[in-house]
Design an enzyme around this catalytic site. Structure first.
Site, PDB file in Angstrom:
ATOM      1  CE  LYS A   1      -4.023   2.304   2.091  1.00  0.00           C
ATOM      2  NZ  LYS A   1      -3.447   3.596   1.918  1.00  0.00           N
TER       3      LYS A   1
ATOM      4  CG  ASP B   1       1.017   7.818   3.128  1.00  0.00           C
ATOM      5  OD1 ASP B   1      -0.158   8.360   2.677  1.00  0.00           O
ATOM      6  OD2 ASP B   1       1.842   8.004   3.953  1.00  0.00           O
TER       7      ASP B   1
ATOM      8  CD  GLU C   1      -0.218   4.558   5.141  1.00  0.00           C
ATOM      9  OE1 GLU C   1      -1.494   4.884   5.198  1.00  0.00           O
ATOM     10  OE2 GLU C   1       0.738   4.920   5.505  1.00  0.00           O
TER      11      GLU C   1
END
Length: 316
Positions: free
Chosen positions: A31, A33, A178
Site C-alpha cells: 500500500k 502513501d 503503510e
C-alpha cells in the site's frame, strides 16, 4: 486527450486478509502513501495526469512529463500513485505534500522537482493501443503492464506477489510500510467503484474525516488552530467524532489556519452540536485523514492524531 476515455479510479475496501484457503486466488501489493494518479498517453507525444478527483495535476510533476514518450505511438491509460520517497525508499506523504497543489505554478513546481523528486509507481493498465482492458481480469492486465517494461528515471512498476498474503502482511509491517492491498486475480477493473475485490489493510487505524470546526490555540499557537473538530457523514448529517489536537507540523497549522478563516460560518454543522468550549465553526468542506487507537462506545476517536489534509477528497 479527446480520443481516450476518462476513468475514475477503482477503489479498495478496508478489510483483512482473505481466508487461507483462498490465498492463491489473490495478489498482494504494498500500500502506497501518495497521490493517486491516472496517466493518459494518447501516443502523440503528450501526457495528462489526473488525480483521483479528476483534476489535471500534470503541471505539479514536471519530471513525469517524460513518460509521454515511454510507449512510443501506443496509446495507454495507466493507473498508479505519485510518491515522494524517504531515505529508506518508503513513500512519504508529508514529503509529497510540498509538491501537491503546484499544478498551476510551474516555476514553483520546477524548483521543488530537485528538492523533493516525485516518482510514479504503476500498478494497472486500463487501455492499451486503443483497446480497453477494464473488462479483463487482474492477471491479464498485470501481465500486460509488466510487458510494457515501464521502469524509467521517474516511474516504475513495483512487484506484486501472488499468494503468501500472511508473509506479505508481516513483511510490510516489519518494514514500517503503510500496509497491503489484496487484489483478486480474476477481478475486472470497475472505474469509480469501491470494490470488495480489492482489499486494503492498513497497519494503523485511519479515518477520513470532515472538518466542521476548530478551537484556537494558546501561547505560540495564538491565532492558529489548537485542535480541529471533525466528523463523518452518517444518515445525511455530519456526526461529531472528536477533537484532533496532535500530529500537526508548523506548516500544517499555518495552512489549515488560513483555510479555516476563509470557511468561517456562524451555525454549527454537526448534528447534534458537541459541547466544546470556544469552538468556532466552518463550512464542512475540508477533508483530512486522522490516525487513532480505537473508537469509544460513543463512536468518538480515542487518541486521534492528524495525518494529512486530503484536498483530493474535498466536499462539494
Amino acid at each position: 486527450m479527446a480520443d481516450l476515455p476518462v476513468y475514475p479510479p477503482m477503489l479498495a475496501t478496508s478489510g483483512s486478509l482473505p481466508p487461507a484457503a483462498e490465498d492463491d486466488r489473490w495478489a498482494y501489493e504494498t500500500k502506497l502513501d501518495g497521490q493517486r494518479c491516472l496517466g493518459y498517453l494518447p501516443g502523440d507525444g503528450t501526457v495528462l495526469l489526473r488525480a483521483r478527483s479528476g483534476a489535471d495535476i500534470t503541471g505539479a510533476y514536471p519530471e513525469l512529463r517524460a513518460l509521454r514518450t515511454a510507449l512510443g505511438t501506443r496509446s495507454a491509460v495507466l493507473d498508479g500513485e505519485v510518491v515522494a520517497l524517504d531515505e529508506r525508499g518508503h513513500s512519504d506523504f508529508e514529503r509529497l505534500q510540498s509538491r501537491m497543489g503546484l499544478a498551476d505554478h510551474p516555476a514553483d513546481a520546477a524548483r521543488m522537482r530537485d528538492r523533493v523528486p516525485a516518482r510514479l509507481l504503476l500498478f494497472d493498465v486500463l487501455l492499451l493501443s486503443g483497446r480497453p482492458l477494464i473488462d479483463r481480469p487482474y492477471t491479464e492486465r498485470r501481465r500486460v503492464l509488466e510487458g510494457l517494461e515501464l521502469n524509467g528515471p521517474h516511474w516504475s512498476t513495483p512487484a506484486a506477489l501472488v499468494g503468501h498474503g500472511e508473509t506479505a502482511l508481516t513483511a510490510t509491517r516489519a518494514e514500517g510500510l503503510e500496509g497491503l492491498v489484496c487484489k483478486r486475480l480474476d477481478s475486472v477493473y470497475t472505474p469509480g467503484e469501491r470494490s470488495r475485490h480489492w482489499v486494503k489493510i492498513r497497519h494503523v487505524h485511519t479515518l477520513d474525516v470532515i472538518v466542521g470546526g476548530w478551537v484556537p490555540g494558546r501561547g505560540r499557537l495564538t491565532g492558529l488552530p489548537g485542535a480541529l473538530l471533525v466528523g463523518v457523514r452518517e444518515g445525511g448529517v455530519l456526526r461529531y467524532v472528536g477533537a484532533v489536537g496532535t500530529g500537526f507540523g508548523d506548516r500544517d497549522r499555518a495552512v489549515l489556519g488560513e483555510l479555516l478563516r476563509v470557511s468561517a460560518i456562524d451555525a454549527c454543522p454537526f448534528t447534534p452540536q458537541p459541547e466544546v468550549v470556544g469552538a468556532r465553526w466552518v463550512l464542512p468542506r475540508l477533508i483530512g485523514e486522522v490516525r487513532y487507537a480505537t473508537l469509544t462506545r460513543a463512536g468518538l476517536l480515542r487518541h486521534p492524531s492528524w495525518h494529512r489534509l486530503r484536498p483530493d477528497l474535498a466536499e462539494d
